[in-house]
Structures are given as C-alpha cells and as structure tokens.
Design a protein around this motif. Structure first.
Motif, PDB file in Angstrom:
ATOM      1  N   GLY A 153     -46.354  25.965  89.423  1.00 48.70           N
ATOM      2  CA  GLY A 153     -44.994  26.223  89.238  1.00 48.70           C
ATOM      3  C   GLY A 153     -44.160  25.932  90.531  1.00 48.70           C
ATOM      4  O   GLY A 153     -43.143  25.181  90.499  1.00 48.70           O
ATOM      5  N   VAL A 154     -44.678  26.686  91.645  1.00 41.27           N
ATOM      6  CA  VAL A 154     -43.816  26.162  92.928  1.00 41.27           C
ATOM      7  C   VAL A 154     -43.693  24.686  93.159  1.00 41.27           C
ATOM      8  O   VAL A 154     -42.738  23.969  93.495  1.00 41.27           O
ATOM      9  N   LEU A 155     -44.795  24.055  92.922  1.00 41.45           N
ATOM     10  CA  LEU A 155     -45.028  22.494  93.324  1.00 41.45           C
ATOM     11  C   LEU A 155     -43.888  21.848  92.420  1.00 41.45           C
ATOM     12  O   LEU A 155     -43.025  20.588  92.802  1.00 41.45           O
ATOM     13  N   VAL A 156     -44.097  22.070  91.089  1.00 38.69           N
ATOM     14  CA  VAL A 156     -43.224  21.473  90.251  1.00 38.69           C
ATOM     15  C   VAL A 156     -41.756  21.817  90.638  1.00 38.69           C
ATOM     16  O   VAL A 156     -40.723  20.926  90.521  1.00 38.69           O
ATOM     17  N   ALA A 157     -41.389  22.948  90.913  1.00 40.73           N
ATOM     18  CA  ALA A 157     -39.986  23.478  91.284  1.00 40.73           C
ATOM     19  C   ALA A 157     -39.396  22.896  92.610  1.00 40.73           C
ATOM     20  O   ALA A 157     -38.354  22.234  92.572  1.00 40.73           O
ATOM     21  N   LEU A 158     -40.481  22.465  93.448  1.00 42.14           N
ATOM     22  CA  LEU A 158     -39.981  21.884  94.748  1.00 42.14           C
ATOM     23  C   LEU A 158     -39.649  20.172  94.264  1.00 42.14           C
ATOM     24  O   LEU A 158     -38.670  19.749  94.945  1.00 42.14           O
ATOM     25  N   LEU A 159     -40.411  19.789  93.522  1.00 42.85           N
ATOM     26  CA  LEU A 159     -40.035  18.342  93.025  1.00 42.85           C
ATOM     27  C   LEU A 159     -38.711  18.485  92.445  1.00 42.85           C
ATOM     28  O   LEU A 159     -37.918  17.393  92.678  1.00 42.85           O
ATOM     29  N   GLY A 160     -38.531  19.315  91.492  1.00 39.77           N
ATOM     30  CA  GLY A 160     -37.361  19.598  90.877  1.00 39.77           C
ATOM     31  C   GLY A 160     -35.972  19.712  91.710  1.00 39.77           C
ATOM     32  O   GLY A 160     -34.849  19.166  91.342  1.00 39.77           O
ATOM     33  N   SER A 161     -36.324  20.348  92.673  1.00 44.42           N
ATOM     34  CA  SER A 161     -35.217  20.772  93.692  1.00 44.42           C
ATOM     35  C   SER A 161     -34.891  19.228  94.340  1.00 44.42           C
ATOM     36  O   SER A 161     -33.742  19.162  94.717  1.00 44.42           O
ATOM     37  N   VAL A 162     -35.805  18.475  94.482  1.00 40.38           N
ATOM     38  CA  VAL A 162     -35.590  17.012  95.088  1.00 40.38           C
ATOM     39  C   VAL A 162     -34.849  16.336  94.190  1.00 40.38           C
ATOM     40  O   VAL A 162     -33.898  15.447  94.716  1.00 40.38           O
ATOM     41  N   MET A 216     -37.168  27.845  91.866  1.00 38.45           N
ATOM     42  CA  MET A 216     -36.754  27.376  90.366  1.00 38.45           C
ATOM     43  C   MET A 216     -35.282  27.249  90.534  1.00 38.45           C
ATOM     44  O   MET A 216     -34.544  26.040  90.050  1.00 38.45           O
ATOM     45  N   LEU A 217     -34.743  28.239  90.767  1.00 39.43           N
ATOM     46  CA  LEU A 217     -33.323  28.763  90.641  1.00 39.43           C
ATOM     47  C   LEU A 217     -32.328  28.249  91.802  1.00 39.43           C
ATOM     48  O   LEU A 217     -31.135  27.809  91.520  1.00 39.43           O
TER      49      LEU A 217
END
Length: 205
Positions: A115-124, A177-178
């Motif tokens: 989840g952290v990896l997906v969220a880091l990608l999403g933050s970019v 995520m947030l």
C-alpha cells in the motif's frame, strides 16, 4: 475486486499461495465458477456450500457488496481517470487490512508495504497530493500512533498488546495516501469510526 480481497485475506492467513484453483474454506473440495460468483454465488447457495453443506460466512458477500458501493461512490466523486484508479487501489488495500484485522486479528506488513509503494507512486502522479505532502503526512500519522502505542503500553502494563505495532504502520500508510494536512482530519475522525466498527464487529460475532 471484493472476491480477490476475500481470497487474499484467507490465503495469507493460512500461508497458502495467492494464486491457484479456488477451494472451500471449510473442506478440501474445489469450487465451481457459479459458487465463486460475487454475492450471487452466496445467494444461489442459500448461505451454505452446495457441495459440502458447510455455512458460508456472511463476511464474504458483505465485503463484495461494501466494496462495490465504495467504488460506485468513488466513480461519482472522481469520474474516470488516474485519480479514480489510485483511489480504488487505496480503498482495496484498506479494506484488505480491515478484513484481515477483523477475521484474523493481524495486520500484515506485506500488505502495508504494498500500500505504501502504491501510495508513493500516487503522490508523484496525482497533483493534489505531492511527494512532500505524502511524506509529511506519514511522519505526522506515524508519530501520532507511535505516541499512542507508547502511552497504551504505560497505561495498561498488564495487557500484552493494548495497541498493535501494526496500527502504527497502518497510520504511516494512511499518511502517505492522504498527505498533509488531510491526514489530520482522518486522525480526528478515525477513532470515532474505529469505535463504531468495533461495536459492529462485536455484534456480528
């Protein structure tokens, strides 16, 4: 997706391969396609496995229906696009964590890490968050729950694990995520929602 969450939560808890033929959780026989259909399979079988007769947990169709409703709400809020994709992934990970904590009283770091990896990608890729906001959000949420973890240990010394370490890592993931300052509102509302969910879990037992 709800079916996938049910499968992953069950197989992770039993240390079984994530991929392979679907089988009954109460006996060793394989499931037919119609038995594995989301919600419909449960309804057609009358809440019991049509092969072995064992009762099927209501949690399976509940997860499938709940996730479907959440995805419908996300579509109305986000429309079609990258934002919907990442938000759908975030919800899937959070629901998986909730289901595993509900059923097996455990939060798997492999799920949190994914989840952290997906969220880091999403933050970019998502302009409304940004990598700096995500990292600050993770630091704030992690520090808040780490403090709560330490205080719980001091206040309830006779209880082995009054607040799990997994909750600290879950907070870190939610912070990514947030982002900041969105995570602050979640930290304020979260305990109220957690209390309501805990009551529902106790009642459903």
């Amino acid at each position: 997706v709800g079916v996938g969450i049910n499968i992953v939560s069950t197989r992770l808890a039993r240390t079984r391969p994530l991929f392979g033929a679907l089988g009954c959780t109460r006996s060793s026989h394989k499931l037919m396609l119609v038995q594995a259909l989301p919600i419909v399979g449960y309804a057609l079988q009358g809440g019991k496995c049509s092969t072995c007769g064992h009762k099927i947990s209501i949690s399976y169709p509940a997860v499938e229906l709940g996730l479907g409703l959440l995805y419908g709400a996300l579509y109305l809020l986000d429309g079609i696009g990258a934002q919907l994709l990442f938000h759908a992934l975030y919800v899937a990970v959070l629901v998986l964590v909730l289901v595993m904590d509900w059923k097996h009283r455990d939060i798997y770091l492999s799920v949190i890490g994914s989840g952290v990896l997906v969220a880091l990608l999403g933050s970019v890729l998502l302009p409304e968050i940004g990598i700096v906001s995500a990292l600050v959000g993770a630091a704030v949420a992690g520090a808040f729950f780490l403090l709560a973890y330490i205080l719980a240990k001091l206040i309830f010394p006779r209880i082995e694990e009054p607040l799990g370490v997994g909750d600290v890592f879950l907070a870190l993931m939610m912070g990514v995520m947030l982002g900041f300052p969105n995570i602050v509102g979640a930290l304020l509302i979260g305990p109220l929602l957690a209390g309501a969910i805990a009551i529902l879990m106790l009642v459903s037992r």
